[in-house]
Write a protein that holds these residues in place. Sequence first.
Motif, PDB file in Angstrom:
ATOM      1  N   LEU A  87      33.757  31.489   7.644  1.00 36.15           N
ATOM      2  CA  LEU A  87      33.279  33.193   7.996  1.00 36.15           C
ATOM      3  C   LEU A  87      33.650  34.468   6.793  1.00 36.15           C
ATOM      4  CD1 LEU A  87      35.096  33.450  11.190  1.00 36.15           C
ATOM      5  CD2 LEU A  87      32.985  32.759  11.184  1.00 36.15           C
ATOM      6  N   GLU A  88      34.911  34.191   5.882  1.00 35.62           N
ATOM      7  CA  GLU A  88      34.293  35.191   4.705  1.00 35.62           C
ATOM      8  C   GLU A  88      33.124  34.936   3.857  1.00 35.62           C
ATOM      9  OE1 GLU A  88      38.753  35.196   2.955  1.00 35.62           O
ATOM     10  OE2 GLU A  88      39.293  36.043   4.577  1.00 35.62           O
ATOM     11  N   ALA A  89      32.852  34.271   3.991  1.00 37.37           N
ATOM     12  CA  ALA A  89      31.774  33.646   2.660  1.00 37.37           C
ATOM     13  C   ALA A  89      30.890  34.315   3.188  1.00 37.37           C
ATOM     14  CB  ALA A  89      32.064  32.108   2.511  1.00 37.37           C
ATOM     15  N   VAL A  90      31.107  34.125   4.994  1.00 36.06           N
ATOM     16  CA  VAL A  90      29.340  34.745   5.592  1.00 36.06           C
ATOM     17  C   VAL A  90      29.147  36.334   4.843  1.00 36.06           C
ATOM     18  CG1 VAL A  90      28.039  34.622   8.027  1.00 36.06           C
ATOM     19  CG2 VAL A  90      29.365  32.781   6.433  1.00 36.06           C
ATOM     20  N   ILE A  91      30.293  36.627   5.360  1.00 34.28           N
ATOM     21  CA  ILE A  91      30.039  38.395   5.800  1.00 34.28           C
ATOM     22  C   ILE A  91      29.794  38.527   3.650  1.00 34.28           C
ATOM     23  CG2 ILE A  91      31.936  40.425   4.852  1.00 34.28           C
ATOM     24  CD1 ILE A  91      32.777  39.297   7.130  1.00 34.28           C
ATOM     25  N   ARG A  92      30.202  38.151   2.898  1.00 32.12           N
ATOM     26  CA  ARG A  92      30.115  38.289   0.642  1.00 32.12           C
ATOM     27  C   ARG A  92      28.847  38.605   0.905  1.00 32.12           C
ATOM     28  NH1 ARG A  92      35.717  35.927   0.560  1.00 32.12           N
ATOM     29  NH2 ARG A  92      34.109  33.733   0.480  1.00 32.12           N
ATOM     30  N   PHE A 115      41.498  28.121  23.894  1.00 29.08           N
ATOM     31  CA  PHE A 115      40.894  28.597  23.890  1.00 29.08           C
ATOM     32  C   PHE A 115      40.893  28.624  21.672  1.00 29.08           C
ATOM     33  CE2 PHE A 115      40.631  30.551  27.746  1.00 29.08           C
ATOM     34  CZ  PHE A 115      39.204  30.311  27.978  1.00 29.08           C
ATOM     35  N   PHE A 116      39.623  29.007  21.112  1.00 34.12           N
ATOM     36  CA  PHE A 116      39.685  29.235  19.968  1.00 34.12           C
ATOM     37  C   PHE A 116      38.545  29.770  19.064  1.00 34.12           C
ATOM     38  CE2 PHE A 116      39.516  27.883  15.057  1.00 34.12           C
ATOM     39  CZ  PHE A 116      40.036  28.200  14.335  1.00 34.12           C
ATOM     40  N   ALA A 117      39.144  31.561  18.953  1.00 30.47           N
ATOM     41  CA  ALA A 117      38.706  32.353  18.425  1.00 30.47           C
ATOM     42  C   ALA A 117      38.484  33.107  16.863  1.00 30.47           C
ATOM     43  CB  ALA A 117      37.698  33.400  19.452  1.00 30.47           C
ATOM     44  N   PRO A 118      38.329  32.488  15.741  1.00 32.32           N
ATOM     45  CA  PRO A 118      38.956  32.895  14.387  1.00 32.32           C
ATOM     46  C   PRO A 118      37.716  34.208  14.671  1.00 32.32           C
ATOM     47  CG  PRO A 118      37.675  30.972  14.268  1.00 32.32           C
ATOM     48  CD  PRO A 118      37.367  31.352  15.675  1.00 32.32           C
ATOM     49  N   HIS A 119      38.597  35.395  13.939  1.00 30.57           N
ATOM     50  CA  HIS A 119      36.931  36.208  13.768  1.00 30.57           C
ATOM     51  C   HIS A 119      37.282  37.503  11.725  1.00 30.57           C
ATOM     52  CE1 HIS A 119      34.638  39.898  14.619  1.00 30.57           C
ATOM     53  NE2 HIS A 119      36.027  40.480  14.283  1.00 30.57           N
ATOM     54  N   VAL A 120      36.449  37.119  11.388  1.00 29.66           N
ATOM     55  CA  VAL A 120      36.711  37.995   9.995  1.00 29.66           C
ATOM     56  C   VAL A 120      35.628  39.587  10.317  1.00 29.66           C
ATOM     57  CG1 VAL A 120      36.593  38.260   7.664  1.00 29.66           C
ATOM     58  CG2 VAL A 120      37.140  35.811   8.937  1.00 29.66           C
ATOM     59  N   PHE A 121      36.566  40.763   9.971  1.00 23.89           N
ATOM     60  CA  PHE A 121      35.660  41.955   9.445  1.00 23.89           C
ATOM     61  C   PHE A 121      35.857  42.580   8.302  1.00 23.89           C
ATOM     62  CE2 PHE A 121      39.295  43.216  12.188  1.00 23.89           C
ATOM     63  CZ  PHE A 121      39.534  44.340  10.699  1.00 23.89           C
ATOM     64  N   ARG A 122      35.350  43.585   8.090  1.00 20.01           N
ATOM     65  CA  ARG A 122      34.898  43.744   6.536  1.00 20.01           C
ATOM     66  C   ARG A 122      36.164  45.103   6.303  1.00 20.01           C
ATOM     67  NH1 ARG A 122      31.045  43.106   2.513  1.00 20.01           N
ATOM     68  NH2 ARG A 122      30.156  42.504   4.286  1.00 20.01           N
ATOM     69  N   ALA A 123      37.009  45.441   5.446  1.00 19.48           N
ATOM     70  CA  ALA A 123      37.817  46.851   5.259  1.00 19.48           C
ATOM     71  C   ALA A 123      37.919  46.998   4.403  1.00 19.48           C
ATOM     72  CB  ALA A 123      38.976  45.556   5.908  1.00 19.48           C
ATOM     73  N   ALA A 124      37.167  47.435   4.352  1.00 21.49           N
ATOM     74  CA  ALA A 124      37.518  48.384   2.303  1.00 21.49           C
ATOM     75  C   ALA A 124      36.855  47.469   1.749  1.00 21.49           C
ATOM     76  CB  ALA A 124      38.484  48.800   1.968  1.00 21.49           C
ATOM     77  N   ASP A 125      37.075  47.407   0.510  1.00 18.65           N
ATOM     78  CA  ASP A 125      36.263  45.894  -0.234  1.00 18.65           C
ATOM     79  C   ASP A 125      37.086  44.221   0.156  1.00 18.65           C
ATOM     80  OD1 ASP A 125      35.382  47.950  -1.835  1.00 18.65           O
ATOM     81  OD2 ASP A 125      37.227  48.455  -3.076  1.00 18.65           O
ATOM     82  N   LEU A 126      37.280  44.802   1.575  1.00 21.16           N
ATOM     83  CA  LEU A 126      38.593  43.517   1.458  1.00 21.16           C
ATOM     84  C   LEU A 126      38.366  42.967   3.048  1.00 21.16           C
ATOM     85  CD1 LEU A 126      41.935  44.647   0.149  1.00 21.16           C
ATOM     86  CD2 LEU A 126      40.175  43.350  -1.206  1.00 21.16           C
ATOM     87  N   THR A 127      38.582  41.492   3.342  1.00 19.38           N
ATOM     88  CA  THR A 127      37.814  41.136   4.509  1.00 19.38           C
ATOM     89  C   THR A 127      39.848  41.346   5.541  1.00 19.38           C
ATOM     90  OG1 THR A 127      38.105  38.630   3.935  1.00 19.38           O
ATOM     91  CG2 THR A 127      36.212  40.363   3.956  1.00 19.38           C
ATOM     92  N   THR A 128      39.510  41.232   7.107  1.00 15.41           N
ATOM     93  CA  THR A 128      40.984  40.678   7.642  1.00 15.41           C
ATOM     94  C   THR A 128      40.029  40.178   8.681  1.00 15.41           C
ATOM     95  OG1 THR A 128      41.418  43.551   7.530  1.00 15.41           O
ATOM     96  CG2 THR A 128      42.082  43.029   9.415  1.00 15.41           C
ATOM     97  N   ARG A 129      41.307  39.083   9.133  1.00 17.23           N
ATOM     98  CA  ARG A 129      41.650  37.755   9.114  1.00 17.23           C
ATOM     99  C   ARG A 129      42.066  38.536  11.404  1.00 17.23           C
ATOM    100  NH1 ARG A 129      43.092  32.849   5.758  1.00 17.23           N
ATOM    101  NH2 ARG A 129      41.259  33.025   3.799  1.00 17.23           N
ATOM    102  N   ARG A 130      41.257  37.735  11.894  1.00 14.43           N
ATOM    103  CA  ARG A 130      42.000  37.695  13.609  1.00 14.43           C
ATOM    104  C   ARG A 130      41.444  36.790  14.188  1.00 14.43           C
ATOM    105  NH1 ARG A 130      41.756  44.058  15.374  1.00 14.43           N
ATOM    106  NH2 ARG A 130      43.658  45.164  14.133  1.00 14.43           N
TER     107      ARG A 130
END
Length: 632
Positions: A87-92, A115-130
Amino acid sequence: MLSLRTKILIIIGVPLALTYGLLISYAYFSGRTLAVDMAEVALLAQAEHQAEEVNGHFASLAQMAQTMSTFFPHGTFAGDEAFFPLLEAVIRENPTIYGSTVAFEEYCFDRQKKFFAPHVFRAADLTTRRNFVDPEFNYDYQFYDWFLIPKLTKATAWTDPHVDAGARDALVVSFSAPILRGTEFIGVTKVDTRVADIRGKLDGMQVKNGYTVLVSKVGTIISHPNAEYILRHTLVSLAKTRKHAALEELAYTLLREGGRGVVRLGATQNEEAMWLAYAPVVSTGWTLLTVVPEAAVFRDLMRALWMHVALLSGSAVVLFLLLYFLMAREVVRPLRALNAAELRLGDGDLESRLELVATNEEMRLVFNGYNTMVARLREVLQVRAHDIAARRLAEEENQAKSDFLARMSHEIRTPMNGILGMSHLALQQDPPAKLRGYIEKIHSSALGLLGVLSDILDFSKIKTGSMDTEHTPFDVRALLGAVYDGMKDRAEAKGLMFEMHIDEALPEMLVGDAPHLRQILHHLLHNAIKFTAQGQVSLRVHAEAEGERHVSVHFLVRDSGIGIAPEQQARIFEGFTQADGSLTRRYGGAGLGLALSRNLAELMRGTIRVESEPGKGSTFHLVLPFDSFLTY
């Protein structure tokens, strides 16, 4: 008496001045109308371009989510954490993506986890995992549109802007694609883009003196220069707030039909008149609107219009001076040219030609008379030479066509006859039913192809003038009976009623071209049966006029088939043409039978025509003259 220079000045100056005056008047009175047309075209083109840019922005997101959705059903992952790097590669990879998610249906990813739902979003120059299903996070994704719509429809979906609780309450637009294992829905992949990023992209598309607005398919304002309108107004509510009837009508039109166009929004108490161009963002079903003040539109367009008028005025003055000096200078040249031409003509030179440089009517008449005389002499010689060359070329082409057709006929007919012979022998050996069916199809196809080859050869012979006709006695009733017998099985195989009626007054023996008559009737009846699904096909024959030496016979072929539209009836007698191109795919055929029938009928000094209505069948009338057998 006016001098020649004065006449030249009048001849050139007066028409040019009148033309210029009319042009200026036209520009003055029609400039506003022209400006309106130009404004509509330019604004609509700008809106369509901007809509395409936004559509490209969304298309890249959609492609990424769809690619992910096809990967997950087959991928293997060593634990939950293996999802996050992907998911981080997709954002990059795509800077326009703010967040990336994969969410699974109950127990579809892991039988130990509901249930299973990993989520990644952009935060400044990094990414945040949830993980949406972590207890401390408490994000029930199953009831969000981005999960629910793909689950119910098993299709991709764009959401309207919404606050993403999983990405620090960012205002985002999501595209989600279903993850399918075969036909079973097991989850979705989702990518998010922020509304702020969309607004930034629109701000980057500069609209001179105006701005852009983005509206969802339900009318919600998604992007607007005034942030107070975003998600708080629909286009309808905004129009009602401003008491703008034209904008309200446009809003309802977009809700009902969508589409593209340009409308003028008249001035109100608080706002000046505006022009609004709208175009669809195809991928999301949204609409992009480009808004420009009317005063700015007309100011730019009228300025450009008057610049063109000024340029044209300058060009007109330059043209006038150039023509005046050229014509005034070349007064003596015509006399010298005429004298030289007379000397050349006296010496027998017919290739000479006088250039029209004279400046008065009398000299022009002399010049034209001389040039016409010389040109006619040259044309006579050229026409004779051209006729001789064309006749020789036509003879060579016709001979080449005849030779080619003769060779091709022999080369194709020989193996085709071999196929027919061998398939006939194979049928005589009493093969199994399935094999018999194959052989009968081969035999039937070969017969059909042989018929097409014969038609093409006959058509080519007619076009090259090498088709011969017979003039021999024949039994007309026997010929008609043979034609009827040949078509009866085909009609009965389709469940059609097939009948033939011959007038008793028709002579038994006629003198004419029996093979070509049989060929025409075969084509007409073949088409009648082919294009009739139910009902009947009939052949009626009677003598129209009978004298001591000649008999005119009328053949009518009638069917209850699909019929022919009036505008297509003339085309069906053209070579390689059917009334409707789709008929070739549905019924087959080369579109040559009726063209060949008409040519053969004309070759036999007869006529052929059609009467038809779509859905009510067709009637073909063939009238041919024959000689009486008694005078043969």
